[in-house]
Design a protein around this motif. Sequence first.
Motif, PDB file in Angstrom:
ATOM      1  N   HIS A 115       0.068  -7.526 -11.388  1.00 21.36           N
ATOM      2  CA  HIS A 115      -0.225  -6.857 -10.113  1.00 21.36           C
ATOM      3  C   HIS A 115       0.976  -6.965  -9.171  1.00 21.36           C
ATOM      4  O   HIS A 115       1.380  -8.055  -8.768  1.00 21.36           O
ATOM      5  CB  HIS A 115      -1.468  -7.476  -9.483  1.00 21.36           C
ATOM      6  CG  HIS A 115      -1.958  -6.768  -8.278  1.00 21.36           C
ATOM      7  ND1 HIS A 115      -2.022  -5.392  -8.185  1.00 21.36           N
ATOM      8  CD2 HIS A 115      -2.418  -7.231  -7.090  1.00 21.36           C
ATOM      9  CE1 HIS A 115      -2.498  -5.049  -6.997  1.00 21.36           C
ATOM     10  NE2 HIS A 115      -2.743  -6.145  -6.316  1.00 21.36           N
ATOM     11  N   GLY A 116       1.536  -5.810  -8.828  1.00 21.76           N
ATOM     12  CA  GLY A 116       2.757  -5.767  -8.032  1.00 21.76           C
ATOM     13  C   GLY A 116       2.621  -6.319  -6.627  1.00 21.76           C
ATOM     14  O   GLY A 116       3.602  -6.789  -6.040  1.00 21.76           O
ATOM     15  N   GLN A 117       1.426  -6.271  -6.045  1.00 21.35           N
ATOM     16  CA  GLN A 117       1.243  -6.801  -4.704  1.00 21.35           C
ATOM     17  C   GLN A 117       1.604  -8.287  -4.657  1.00 21.35           C
ATOM     18  O   GLN A 117       2.243  -8.752  -3.707  1.00 21.35           O
ATOM     19  CB  GLN A 117      -0.207  -6.600  -4.259  1.00 21.35           C
ATOM     20  CG  GLN A 117      -0.477  -7.061  -2.844  1.00 21.35           C
ATOM     21  CD  GLN A 117      -1.921  -6.815  -2.435  1.00 21.35           C
ATOM     22  OE1 GLN A 117      -2.804  -6.642  -3.287  1.00 21.35           O
ATOM     23  NE2 GLN A 117      -2.177  -6.785  -1.143  1.00 21.35           N
ATOM     24  N   ILE A 118       1.225  -9.022  -5.685  1.00 23.90           N
ATOM     25  CA  ILE A 118       1.542 -10.447  -5.742  1.00 23.90           C
ATOM     26  C   ILE A 118       3.045 -10.647  -5.898  1.00 23.90           C
ATOM     27  O   ILE A 118       3.638 -11.505  -5.234  1.00 23.90           O
ATOM     28  CB  ILE A 118       0.739 -11.122  -6.875  1.00 23.90           C
ATOM     29  CG1 ILE A 118      -0.758 -11.121  -6.508  1.00 23.90           C
ATOM     30  CG2 ILE A 118       1.248 -12.543  -7.146  1.00 23.90           C
ATOM     31  CD1 ILE A 118      -1.677 -11.560  -7.611  1.00 23.90           C
ATOM     32  N   ASP A 119       3.685  -9.832  -6.740  1.00 18.83           N
ATOM     33  CA  ASP A 119       5.143  -9.895  -6.883  1.00 18.83           C
ATOM     34  C   ASP A 119       5.820  -9.683  -5.535  1.00 18.83           C
ATOM     35  O   ASP A 119       6.754 -10.392  -5.167  1.00 18.83           O
ATOM     36  CB  ASP A 119       5.645  -8.818  -7.852  1.00 18.83           C
ATOM     37  CG  ASP A 119       5.148  -8.996  -9.270  1.00 18.83           C
ATOM     38  OD1 ASP A 119       4.416  -9.958  -9.541  1.00 18.83           O
ATOM     39  OD2 ASP A 119       5.500  -8.156 -10.111  1.00 18.83           O
ATOM     40  N   LEU A 151      12.636 -10.833  -8.696  1.00 17.48           N
ATOM     41  CA  LEU A 151      13.881 -10.093  -8.485  1.00 17.48           C
ATOM     42  C   LEU A 151      13.828  -8.739  -9.194  1.00 17.48           C
ATOM     43  O   LEU A 151      14.364  -7.748  -8.702  1.00 17.48           O
ATOM     44  CB  LEU A 151      15.079 -10.915  -8.949  1.00 17.48           C
ATOM     45  CG  LEU A 151      15.346 -12.186  -8.122  1.00 17.48           C
ATOM     46  CD1 LEU A 151      16.504 -12.977  -8.714  1.00 17.48           C
ATOM     47  CD2 LEU A 151      15.601 -11.847  -6.655  1.00 17.48           C
ATOM     48  N   GLN A 152      13.160  -8.694 -10.335  1.00 20.65           N
ATOM     49  CA  GLN A 152      12.947  -7.417 -11.014  1.00 20.65           C
ATOM     50  C   GLN A 152      12.061  -6.502 -10.169  1.00 20.65           C
ATOM     51  O   GLN A 152      12.229  -5.281 -10.166  1.00 20.65           O
ATOM     52  CB  GLN A 152      12.319  -7.626 -12.394  1.00 20.65           C
ATOM     53  CG  GLN A 152      13.294  -8.128 -13.438  1.00 20.65           C
ATOM     54  CD  GLN A 152      14.455  -7.165 -13.641  1.00 20.65           C
ATOM     55  OE1 GLN A 152      14.275  -5.965 -13.815  1.00 20.65           O
ATOM     56  NE2 GLN A 152      15.676  -7.688 -13.584  1.00 20.65           N
ATOM     57  N   PHE A 153      11.131  -7.093  -9.448  1.00 20.07           N
ATOM     58  CA  PHE A 153      10.319  -6.289  -8.545  1.00 20.07           C
ATOM     59  C   PHE A 153      11.194  -5.703  -7.445  1.00 20.07           C
ATOM     60  O   PHE A 153      10.963  -4.582  -6.986  1.00 20.07           O
ATOM     61  CB  PHE A 153       9.179  -7.108  -7.941  1.00 20.07           C
ATOM     62  CG  PHE A 153       8.207  -6.273  -7.172  1.00 20.07           C
ATOM     63  CD1 PHE A 153       7.212  -5.576  -7.824  1.00 20.07           C
ATOM     64  CD2 PHE A 153       8.310  -6.153  -5.793  1.00 20.07           C
ATOM     65  CE1 PHE A 153       6.321  -4.764  -7.126  1.00 20.07           C
ATOM     66  CE2 PHE A 153       7.438  -5.342  -5.085  1.00 20.07           C
ATOM     67  CZ  PHE A 153       6.438  -4.656  -5.752  1.00 20.07           C
ATOM     68  N   GLY A 154      12.214  -6.452  -7.029  1.00 24.01           N
ATOM     69  CA  GLY A 154      13.175  -5.925  -6.059  1.00 24.01           C
ATOM     70  C   GLY A 154      13.873  -4.681  -6.582  1.00 24.01           C
ATOM     71  O   GLY A 154      14.127  -3.735  -5.827  1.00 24.01           O
ATOM     72  N   ARG A 182       0.836  -1.211   0.000  1.00 24.94           N
ATOM     73  CA  ARG A 182       0.000   0.000   0.000  1.00 24.94           C
ATOM     74  C   ARG A 182       0.868   1.257   0.000  1.00 24.94           C
ATOM     75  O   ARG A 182       0.581   2.231  -0.679  1.00 24.94           O
ATOM     76  CB  ARG A 182      -0.940  -0.010   1.212  1.00 24.94           C
ATOM     77  CG  ARG A 182      -1.889   1.179   1.210  1.00 24.94           C
ATOM     78  CD  ARG A 182      -2.956   1.021   2.231  1.00 24.94           C
ATOM     79  NE  ARG A 182      -3.920   0.029   1.781  1.00 24.94           N
ATOM     80  CZ  ARG A 182      -5.004  -0.328   2.453  1.00 24.94           C
ATOM     81  NH1 ARG A 182      -5.256   0.211   3.619  1.00 24.94           N
ATOM     82  NH2 ARG A 182      -5.827  -1.213   1.976  1.00 24.94           N
ATOM     83  N   GLN A 183       1.957   1.220   0.786  1.00 23.71           N
ATOM     84  CA  GLN A 183       2.841   2.381   0.836  1.00 23.71           C
ATOM     85  C   GLN A 183       3.546   2.590  -0.502  1.00 23.71           C
ATOM     86  O   GLN A 183       3.637   3.713  -1.005  1.00 23.71           O
ATOM     87  CB  GLN A 183       3.879   2.217   1.951  1.00 23.71           C
ATOM     88  CG  GLN A 183       4.737   3.436   2.119  1.00 23.71           C
ATOM     89  CD  GLN A 183       5.799   3.304   3.186  1.00 23.71           C
ATOM     90  OE1 GLN A 183       6.724   4.098   3.212  1.00 23.71           O
ATOM     91  NE2 GLN A 183       5.705   2.337   4.074  1.00 23.71           N
ATOM     92  N   LEU A 184       4.037   1.515  -1.082  1.00 21.79           N
ATOM     93  CA  LEU A 184       4.730   1.620  -2.367  1.00 21.79           C
ATOM     94  C   LEU A 184       3.794   2.132  -3.461  1.00 21.79           C
ATOM     95  O   LEU A 184       4.137   3.052  -4.212  1.00 21.79           O
ATOM     96  CB  LEU A 184       5.296   0.251  -2.762  1.00 21.79           C
ATOM     97  CG  LEU A 184       5.987   0.163  -4.127  1.00 21.79           C
ATOM     98  CD1 LEU A 184       7.212   1.060  -4.184  1.00 21.79           C
ATOM     99  CD2 LEU A 184       6.367  -1.286  -4.435  1.00 21.79           C
ATOM    100  N   SER A 185       2.604   1.560  -3.536  1.00 24.49           N
ATOM    101  CA  SER A 185       1.670   1.985  -4.578  1.00 24.49           C
ATOM    102  C   SER A 185       1.177   3.407  -4.338  1.00 24.49           C
ATOM    103  O   SER A 185       0.930   4.158  -5.279  1.00 24.49           O
ATOM    104  CB  SER A 185       0.489   1.010  -4.698  1.00 24.49           C
ATOM    105  OG  SER A 185      -0.195   0.895  -3.477  1.00 24.49           O
ATOM    106  N   SER A 186       1.062   3.810  -3.051  1.00 21.66           N
ATOM    107  CA  SER A 186       0.682   5.187  -2.730  1.00 21.66           C
ATOM    108  C   SER A 186       1.727   6.163  -3.259  1.00 21.66           C
ATOM    109  O   SER A 186       1.389   7.196  -3.845  1.00 21.66           O
ATOM    110  CB  SER A 186       0.538   5.347  -1.215  1.00 21.66           C
ATOM    111  OG  SER A 186       0.354   6.699  -0.866  1.00 21.66           O
ATOM    112  N   PHE A 187       3.003   5.828  -3.062  1.00 22.90           N
ATOM    113  CA  PHE A 187       4.078   6.700  -3.533  1.00 22.90           C
ATOM    114  C   PHE A 187       4.065   6.801  -5.059  1.00 22.90           C
ATOM    115  O   PHE A 187       4.226   7.887  -5.618  1.00 22.90           O
ATOM    116  CB  PHE A 187       5.434   6.178  -3.055  1.00 22.90           C
ATOM    117  CG  PHE A 187       6.596   7.014  -3.518  1.00 22.90           C
ATOM    118  CD1 PHE A 187       6.888   8.215  -2.891  1.00 22.90           C
ATOM    119  CD2 PHE A 187       7.385   6.601  -4.576  1.00 22.90           C
ATOM    120  CE1 PHE A 187       7.955   8.999  -3.322  1.00 22.90           C
ATOM    121  CE2 PHE A 187       8.447   7.375  -5.014  1.00 22.90           C
ATOM    122  CZ  PHE A 187       8.735   8.581  -4.390  1.00 22.90           C
TER     123      PHE A 187
END
Length: 198
Positions: free
Chosen positions: A117-121, A176-179, A15-20
């Motif tokens: 969807h990034g949350q799953i990543d 790892l790309q999500f990292g 939530r914080q990441l997507s908010s930013f």
Amino acid sequence: MNFKKRFLERPLSWRQLSSFEWDKNQWHVRYILNEPTLTTPEMEFGKLVGEKLANDETFLPSVPRLKKFEVKLEARFGKIPLIGFLDTADSVQNRFDEYKTGKKGKNEWSQKKVDNHGQIDMYLLMLYLTHKVRPEDMNVALHWLPTVKNEEGIIALIEPFYFKTFETKRTLNQILQFGVRINRAVAEMEKFCESMKW
């Protein structure tokens, strides 16, 4: 407020990441200044549905449920503390499911949206970091429960009720790309906080 100190007090969540990524100023108010921000009726409704699915077996009994609910994940990606909560999970099956509500239309859930969807990543990355479970060995599904806003402006599940399930997979390279995305976002967060100092 010292960015690093504040950030360590509140690990990075989806939530914080997507908010930013959505609105940097709103992120700053909520997650750095720690001031409350308004929630939407849609968010409140989604939270209510999630709680009822977890606590009431008679509520929407056709919607899949796994053994545990609101399973807390904590991990570190390098020096970055991460936190997340799986809606429902079963470690024996190497499975977790997410529930999403939302209205039909151009932004409704689809296989493509779930697959990106990034949350799953993020959750798969955390499971890999803490339990060494490769994402290829995980079974993940997102259950979308369509909603409608009635004439009084009240949000409700569509009647007759139905839901759609989207199974999705990730590779180790994808998480790892999500990292990389996490590292980039945190560096941008720090720069943004520095720019907010008068």
